[in-house]
Write an enzyme that holds these catalytic residues in place. Sequence first.
Site, short mmCIF file in Angstrom:
data_model
loop_
_atom_site.label_atom_id
_atom_site.label_comp_id
_atom_site.label_asym_id
_atom_site.label_seq_id
_atom_site.Cartn_x
_atom_site.Cartn_y
_atom_site.Cartn_z
N LEU A 1 9.15 -4.72 0.97
CA LEU A 1 9.14 -3.25 0.96
C LEU A 1 8.54 -2.68 2.23
CD1 LEU A 1 7.86 -2.66 -2.71
CD2 LEU A 1 10.14 -3.32 -1.93
N THR B 1 18.67 0.66 1.66
CA THR B 1 18.55 2.11 1.63
C THR B 1 19.90 2.81 1.64
OG1 THR B 1 17.82 4.02 2.97
CG2 THR B 1 18.28 2.00 4.15
N LYS C 1 18.02 -1.22 9.20
CA LYS C 1 18.19 -1.65 7.81
C LYS C 1 19.56 -2.30 7.59
CE LYS C 1 14.45 -0.55 5.37
NZ LYS C 1 13.77 -1.50 4.46
N LEU D 1 4.78 -7.72 9.73
CA LEU D 1 6.16 -8.18 9.80
C LEU D 1 6.61 -8.51 11.22
CD1 LEU D 1 7.80 -5.79 7.17
CD2 LEU D 1 7.66 -8.28 7.02
N TYR E 1 16.66 3.93 12.10
CA TYR E 1 16.21 3.37 10.83
C TYR E 1 17.38 2.76 10.06
CZ TYR E 1 14.73 3.32 5.92
OH TYR E 1 14.48 2.95 4.62
N GLN F 1 8.93 0.63 8.77
CA GLN F 1 8.76 1.96 9.35
C GLN F 1 9.86 2.76 8.67
OE1 GLN F 1 8.79 5.25 10.33
NE2 GLN F 1 10.52 4.63 11.60
N THR G 1 0.82 -1.23 0.00
CA THR G 1 0.00 0.00 0.00
C THR G 1 0.85 1.27 0.00
OG1 THR G 1 -0.17 -0.02 2.41
CG2 THR G 1 -1.93 -1.12 1.19
N GLU H 1 20.46 5.24 3.38
CA GLU H 1 20.70 5.65 4.76
C GLU H 1 21.73 4.75 5.45
OE1 GLU H 1 19.65 8.22 6.74
OE2 GLU H 1 18.67 9.18 5.04
N GLN I 1 4.19 3.80 -1.43
CA GLN I 1 4.59 4.37 -2.72
C GLN I 1 5.19 3.30 -3.64
OE1 GLN I 1 7.25 8.12 -3.81
NE2 GLN I 1 8.58 6.46 -3.15
N SER J 1 -8.09 0.53 11.43
CA SER J 1 -9.48 0.98 11.36
C SER J 1 -9.75 1.75 10.07
CB SER J 1 -9.83 1.85 12.57
OG SER J 1 -8.93 2.94 12.65
#
Length: 372
Positions: free
Chosen positions: A108, A155, A183, A87, A179, A111, A32, A157, A34, A58
Amino acid sequence: MAHAPASCPSSRNSGDGDKGKPRKVALITGITGQDGSYLAEFLLEKGYEVHGIVRRSSSFNTGRIEHLYKNPQAHIEGNMKLHYGDLTDSTCLVKIINEVKPTEIYNLGAQSHVKISFDLAEYTADVDGVGTLRLLDAIKTCGLINSVKFYQASTSELYGKVQEIPQKETTPFYPRSPYGAAKLYAYWIVVNFREAYNLFAVNGILFNHESPRRGANFVTRKISRSVAKIYLGQLECFSLGNLDAKRDWGHAKDYVEAMWLMLQNDEPEDFVIATGEVHSVREFVEKSFMHIGKTIVWEGKNENEVGRCKETGKIHVTVDLKYYRPTEVDFLQGDCSKAQQKLNWKPRVAFDELVREMVQADVELMRTNPNA
């Protein structure tokens, strides 16, 4: 209206004509988002049966794939099915993988917001790091090591405090956020499964990639949305963090093709995917305003800097220190020559075209739905 995940009927002929064709079944976590939405489109067009994992909430957030989910007849062949999962839940991952028996898995789901990872460090580690291990273990548990190919969304990052410019596959990692650290674990556990169990598993080290589908809390989309609102008279000013952060920005649509190409390669290898061009947040702001006929001039320094419209004298951009990260990543530039040589991949959408597309899309969105 929200609707539960369910199978969509397919226009594919499942008769004898399909016998002998290799199965093309993809499972996408983060469908869901990008990248997941563009990848689902891409794979459906290639005749894949596409399965996606979505988290229960919800507000059923399938906006980016609604056009695919409601109208599978638009595709020549292939279909799509969504499954509830997470996950952080090993049992559901084993159940879904055992049921679907995918030939390709694209991880994919994450967070994925760097700034938020400082506030949600443990959750980010659980989803982005250990979540990858759970998927790999599920493949092993289901006995699919020899029949599935695994793509891990890595990534830029990972490079964080960069050790060389530009960054390539052999550049040492130095993550600067929870993050990036999560990763990094995911990257190495993928390498470990590849080497220990001979799993076809790859890391796509993707540099920043944007589109009109980018989440609204990411800086590029925040800029394009705000500029659109200013153009329509719905907003006068917005705040940003580090204007001088420099990034290698590409279009998400180009980058999902690279994901697929990695899994069609003869050998499982890790690839950097990037444009090789660097632009600052400041440039992104300037280009965005240019597309609505405004010229931004900068005044002041550091947190007192403002972006003023040359034509009207109005201040449209301010700096707020709350948008700075505790440890900044100042400069990222990718070298994708390996992908160009081995995958015959190259970016198609130029920076200026990307900015224009995002601003135009947000002008249309804000015109019809100012609260979107």
